[in-house]
Design a protein around this motif. Structure first.
Motif, mmCIF file in Angstrom:
data_model
loop_
_atom_site.group_PDB
_atom_site.id
_atom_site.type_symbol
_atom_site.label_atom_id
_atom_site.label_comp_id
_atom_site.label_asym_id
_atom_site.label_seq_id
_atom_site.Cartn_x
_atom_site.Cartn_y
_atom_site.Cartn_z
ATOM 1 N N ALA A 190 59.111 -66.556 -83.347
ATOM 2 C CA ALA A 190 58.757 -67.554 -82.125
ATOM 3 C C ALA A 190 59.146 -67.040 -80.659
ATOM 4 O O ALA A 190 58.813 -67.135 -79.693
ATOM 5 N N GLU A 191 60.543 -66.828 -80.727
ATOM 6 C CA GLU A 191 61.228 -66.409 -79.656
ATOM 7 C C GLU A 191 60.646 -65.191 -78.925
ATOM 8 O O GLU A 191 60.532 -65.110 -77.675
ATOM 9 N N GLU A 210 57.448 -62.835 -74.719
ATOM 10 C CA GLU A 210 56.146 -61.941 -74.223
ATOM 11 C C GLU A 210 55.450 -62.677 -73.417
ATOM 12 O O GLU A 210 54.870 -62.099 -72.557
ATOM 13 N N ILE A 211 55.030 -63.842 -73.788
ATOM 14 C CA ILE A 211 54.219 -64.759 -72.799
ATOM 15 C C ILE A 211 54.715 -65.142 -71.458
ATOM 16 O O ILE A 211 54.149 -64.816 -70.446
ATOM 17 N N ASN A 212 56.278 -65.342 -71.724
ATOM 18 C CA ASN A 212 56.777 -65.757 -70.343
ATOM 19 C C ASN A 212 58.152 -64.983 -70.247
ATOM 20 O O ASN A 212 59.443 -65.409 -70.957
ATOM 21 N N PRO A 213 58.148 -63.898 -69.377
ATOM 22 C CA PRO A 213 59.725 -63.070 -69.903
ATOM 23 C C PRO A 213 60.858 -63.676 -68.933
ATOM 24 O O PRO A 213 61.939 -63.235 -69.360
ATOM 25 N N GLN A 214 60.593 -64.595 -68.069
ATOM 26 C CA GLN A 214 61.697 -65.376 -67.441
ATOM 27 C C GLN A 214 62.023 -66.499 -68.270
ATOM 28 O O GLN A 214 63.128 -67.516 -67.885
ATOM 29 N N TYR A 215 61.613 -66.820 -69.594
ATOM 30 C CA TYR A 215 61.955 -67.984 -70.390
ATOM 31 C C TYR A 215 63.431 -67.733 -70.776
ATOM 32 O O TYR A 215 64.063 -66.807 -71.168
ATOM 33 N N LYS A 216 64.198 -69.086 -70.565
ATOM 34 C CA LYS A 216 65.656 -69.109 -70.927
ATOM 35 C C LYS A 216 65.584 -70.280 -71.915
ATOM 36 O O LYS A 216 65.117 -71.343 -71.635
ATOM 37 N N PRO A 217 66.231 -69.970 -72.911
ATOM 38 C CA PRO A 217 66.408 -71.069 -74.102
ATOM 39 C C PRO A 217 67.098 -72.183 -73.470
ATOM 40 O O PRO A 217 68.162 -72.362 -72.497
ATOM 41 N N TRP A 218 67.011 -73.392 -73.924
ATOM 42 C CA TRP A 218 67.584 -74.674 -73.570
ATOM 43 C C TRP A 218 69.070 -74.868 -73.964
ATOM 44 O O TRP A 218 69.797 -75.315 -72.957
ATOM 45 N N PHE A 219 69.402 -74.301 -75.060
ATOM 46 C CA PHE A 219 70.705 -74.140 -75.562
ATOM 47 C C PHE A 219 70.906 -73.086 -76.404
ATOM 48 O O PHE A 219 70.088 -72.576 -77.011
ATOM 49 N N ASN A 220 71.954 -72.456 -76.956
ATOM 50 C CA ASN A 220 72.363 -71.486 -77.782
ATOM 51 C C ASN A 220 72.790 -72.035 -79.076
ATOM 52 O O ASN A 220 73.409 -73.326 -79.033
ATOM 53 N N SER A 221 72.924 -71.456 -79.936
ATOM 54 C CA SER A 221 73.667 -71.802 -81.387
ATOM 55 C C SER A 221 75.000 -72.017 -81.246
ATOM 56 O O SER A 221 75.773 -71.170 -80.242
#
Length: 104
Positions: free
Chosen positions: A40-41, A46-57
């Protein structure tokens, strides 16, 4: 239903579950059975290359096998809890019915 017939049915169900669980492993030898999180990530990036996750593990597990083990343990505990609650309520219902039958 007789006790031996009931026992046979239980063993047939166990055998069926084992066959269903092992079939993909035999048919798809060498396939990677990964989770959907990483896929999914990848699609999101792929759809939005500028995507930044809201939080990390909080921590990274050492391998995917450990992750699978924890997931299976969580699923087993959840199924056990649900089975316990269903059995508890069924037992209470049967006890209540038995008490009502004795008072009549």
């Amino acid at each position: 239903m007789s006790k031996s017939k009931n026992k046979l049915n239980n063993w047939l169900l166990v055998f069926t579950v084992v066959i269903l669980a092992m079939t993909p492993l035999v048919i798809l030898k060498g396939a990677e059975f990964g989770g959907s999180d990483d896929k999914a990530e990848g699609v999101i990036k792929e759809i939005n290359p500028q995507y930044k996750p809201w939080f990390n593990s909080l921590f990274e597990l050492p391998s995917s096998e450990v992750e699978s083990l924890l997931f299976a343990t969580q699923a087993g505990l959840g199924a056990g809890f649900v089975g316990y609650v269903i059995g508890l309520y069924k037992g209470r219902s049967e006890k209540q019915q038995h008490q009502n039958d004795n008072t009549d």
